[in-house]
Motif scaffolding. Structure first.
Motif, short mmCIF file in Angstrom:
data_model
loop_
_atom_site.label_atom_id
_atom_site.label_comp_id
_atom_site.label_asym_id
_atom_site.label_seq_id
_atom_site.Cartn_x
_atom_site.Cartn_y
_atom_site.Cartn_z
N PHE A 242 0.82 -1.20 0.00
CA PHE A 242 0.00 0.00 0.00
C PHE A 242 0.86 1.26 0.00
N LEU A 243 1.96 1.25 0.74
CA LEU A 243 2.80 2.43 0.91
C LEU A 243 3.86 2.58 -0.18
N ALA A 244 4.13 1.53 -0.93
CA ALA A 244 5.25 1.53 -1.88
C ALA A 244 4.95 2.39 -3.11
N PRO A 245 5.97 3.04 -3.66
CA PRO A 245 5.76 3.85 -4.87
C PRO A 245 5.30 3.03 -6.07
N THR A 246 5.66 1.73 -6.13
CA THR A 246 5.17 0.90 -7.23
C THR A 246 3.65 0.79 -7.21
N THR A 247 3.04 1.00 -6.04
CA THR A 247 1.58 1.00 -5.92
C THR A 247 1.01 2.40 -6.07
N THR A 248 1.57 3.37 -5.36
CA THR A 248 0.98 4.72 -5.36
C THR A 248 1.11 5.40 -6.73
N LEU A 249 2.15 5.04 -7.48
CA LEU A 249 2.30 5.60 -8.83
C LEU A 249 1.41 4.90 -9.86
N TRP A 250 0.93 3.70 -9.53
CA TRP A 250 0.25 2.85 -10.52
C TRP A 250 -0.99 3.53 -11.10
N LEU A 289 8.82 -7.12 -1.82
CA LEU A 289 7.62 -6.57 -2.47
C LEU A 289 7.99 -6.01 -3.84
N TYR A 290 9.14 -5.32 -3.93
CA TYR A 290 9.60 -4.82 -5.22
C TYR A 290 9.90 -5.95 -6.19
N LEU A 291 10.43 -7.06 -5.68
CA LEU A 291 10.66 -8.22 -6.55
C LEU A 291 9.34 -8.71 -7.12
N ARG A 292 8.32 -8.79 -6.30
CA ARG A 292 7.00 -9.20 -6.79
C ARG A 292 6.47 -8.23 -7.84
N ALA A 293 6.51 -6.95 -7.55
CA ALA A 293 5.93 -5.95 -8.44
C ALA A 293 6.66 -5.91 -9.78
N LEU A 294 7.97 -5.89 -9.74
CA LEU A 294 8.75 -5.76 -10.97
C LEU A 294 8.73 -7.06 -11.77
N SER A 295 8.75 -8.20 -11.09
CA SER A 295 8.68 -9.48 -11.79
C SER A 295 7.33 -9.65 -12.48
N ASN A 313 -5.02 -3.74 -21.58
CA ASN A 313 -5.26 -2.38 -21.12
C ASN A 313 -4.00 -1.58 -21.43
N MET A 314 -4.11 -0.62 -22.35
CA MET A 314 -2.93 0.09 -22.81
C MET A 314 -2.35 1.02 -21.74
N ASP A 315 -3.19 1.52 -20.83
CA ASP A 315 -2.66 2.31 -19.71
C ASP A 315 -1.79 1.43 -18.81
N THR A 316 -2.25 0.20 -18.59
CA THR A 316 -1.46 -0.75 -17.81
C THR A 316 -0.13 -1.05 -18.50
N PHE A 317 -0.17 -1.25 -19.80
CA PHE A 317 1.04 -1.56 -20.54
C PHE A 317 2.05 -0.40 -20.48
N LYS A 318 1.54 0.81 -20.50
CA LYS A 318 2.41 1.99 -20.38
C LYS A 318 3.13 2.00 -19.03
N LYS A 319 2.39 1.69 -17.95
CA LYS A 319 3.00 1.63 -16.62
C LYS A 319 4.02 0.50 -16.52
N ILE A 320 3.69 -0.63 -17.11
CA ILE A 320 4.60 -1.77 -17.10
C ILE A 320 5.95 -1.36 -17.69
N LYS A 321 5.93 -0.70 -18.81
CA LYS A 321 7.17 -0.28 -19.47
C LYS A 321 7.90 0.76 -18.63
N GLN A 322 7.16 1.65 -17.98
CA GLN A 322 7.78 2.65 -17.09
C GLN A 322 8.52 1.97 -15.95
N TYR A 323 7.87 0.98 -15.31
CA TYR A 323 8.46 0.31 -14.16
C TYR A 323 9.67 -0.54 -14.54
N LEU A 324 9.71 -1.03 -15.77
CA LEU A 324 10.82 -1.87 -16.21
C LEU A 324 12.01 -1.04 -16.72
#
Length: 337
Positions: A242-250, A289-295, A313-324
């Motif tokens: 809940f607190l991680a940036p991988t979640t709050t930025l999503w 948690l970051y391992l889970r999110a990024l994997s 979902n193209m918005d999801t795909f955009k975030k995926i590429k940002q996180y990778l």
């Protein structure tokens, strides 16, 4: 195109399904009801079934993130156990036969409200988590839940599974593969910290998908929805996520400050019968948690190359590429690796 076709096909089938199967035995809806598309996730499509007085969510499951044979029943059983918390949707109907519609189905309560806003709703979210995490999983039958005893090892195993195809793919940059190789090795070398969680076990129901759009913030009451993949494990799973940036930025493009995190922790701890040092647990769990999110992003990136994927979902795909992005990933882990 795939999304539109699936939504349109399901909408027509749902109306016939409700009429032909006397679903009004389970929900309070008259014969002049209607069906509208509501929202979709990666593995679910949700519709509103409504008449002039009542609304319900008709949820259609297309796949399982947990590799379960009966994903929709797992979610239904979890929601039944969670009703006592008062902060999750009530569930009314399950059909896992796939006879009429070729997917699992459940019908649940429609909740009025808006998505969570991090700068406004931290105390409300803390109340939701404390209500859920106060359910005593040692009393009653919770055998239907997946239980995670080895919280760090489980993330390593999950990461290796999710990364399997990604690491073999010719379309993945070498620097990204090297990053994940080093990251996995670090996680393995430090997994002895897992004994902290075994020696002072604290097991609760975790949602495991606590992004801002899985909260419904109402005028009087607020809720956590989307119980597709709950597990019984340490509460640091949900709190860290809940607190991680991988979640709050999503969904919200927001990063919590230290002060905001303190506000959340103070409210969450105050509502528990006992706090077993949630802050330390969160600190230990964060890189896993970051391992889970990024994997998962790596796994989803490869999945999105498949033209036959049911939901894209193209918005999801955009975030995926940002996180990778290699710089994004390195910045996340700068305090650990």
């Amino acid at each position: 195109m795939i999304i539109a076709m699936l939504k349109d096909t399901l909408k027509d089938k749902i109306k016939s399904y409700i009429k032909d199967n006397n679903i009004n035995k389970y929900i309070n809806i008259d014969g002049n009801f209607d069906v509208d598309f509501l929202a979709q996730g990666e593995y679910n499509v949700n519709f509103i079934v409504y008449d002039q007085k009542n609304k319900y969510v008709f949820r259609v499951n297309t796949n399982s993130q947990l590799q379960l044979d009966n994903q929709i029943k797992y979610e239904y059983d979890a929601l039944k156990k969670l009703e006592i918390s008062g902060v999750t949707p009530k569930v009314y109907f399950l059909d896992d036969s796939k006879n009429y519609i070729n997917y699992g189905i459940l019908i649940m309560e429609y909740l009025n409200g808006r998505p969570l806003e991090y700068n406004k709703d931290l105390r409300k979210s803390a109340k939701i988590f404390s209500n859920i995490h106060s359910i005593d999983t040692t009393k009653g039958d919770f055998s239907n839940f997946i239980i995670e005893e080895n919280i760090l090892s489980d993330r390593i195993n999950e990461g290796e599974r999710l990364l399997n195809t990604y690491m073999k793919s010719d379309i993945v940059d070498k620097s990204q593969k090297e990053f994940f190789y080093s990251f996995l090795n670090w996680c393995k070398e430090n997994k002895d910290k897992e004994k902290y969680f075994r020696q002072d076990k604290w097991h609760v129901i975790n949602n495991t998908e606590v992004n801002s759009h899985n909260f419904i913030i109402g005028e009087k009451e607020s809720f956590l929805i989307d119980w597709e993949k709950p597990v019984i494990s340490d509460p640091c799973q949900d709190i860290t996520q809940f607190l991680a940036p991988t979640t709050t930025l999503w969904k919200a493009d927001y990063v919590l400050s230290k002060e905001e995190k303190e506000i959340f922790f103070k409210e969450y701890i105050a509502r528990l019968d006992e706090d077993k040092n949630i802050k330390e647990r969160v600190h230990l769990y964060t890189p896993y948690l970051y391992l889970r999110a990024l994997s998962w992003c790596a796994y989803a990136f490869i999945e999105y190359q498949d033209p036959n994927k049911d939901i894209k979902n193209m918005d999801t795909f955009k975030k995926i590429k940002q996180y990778l992005d290699i710089d994004f990933m390195r910045n996340l882990l700068k305090d650990y690796i």
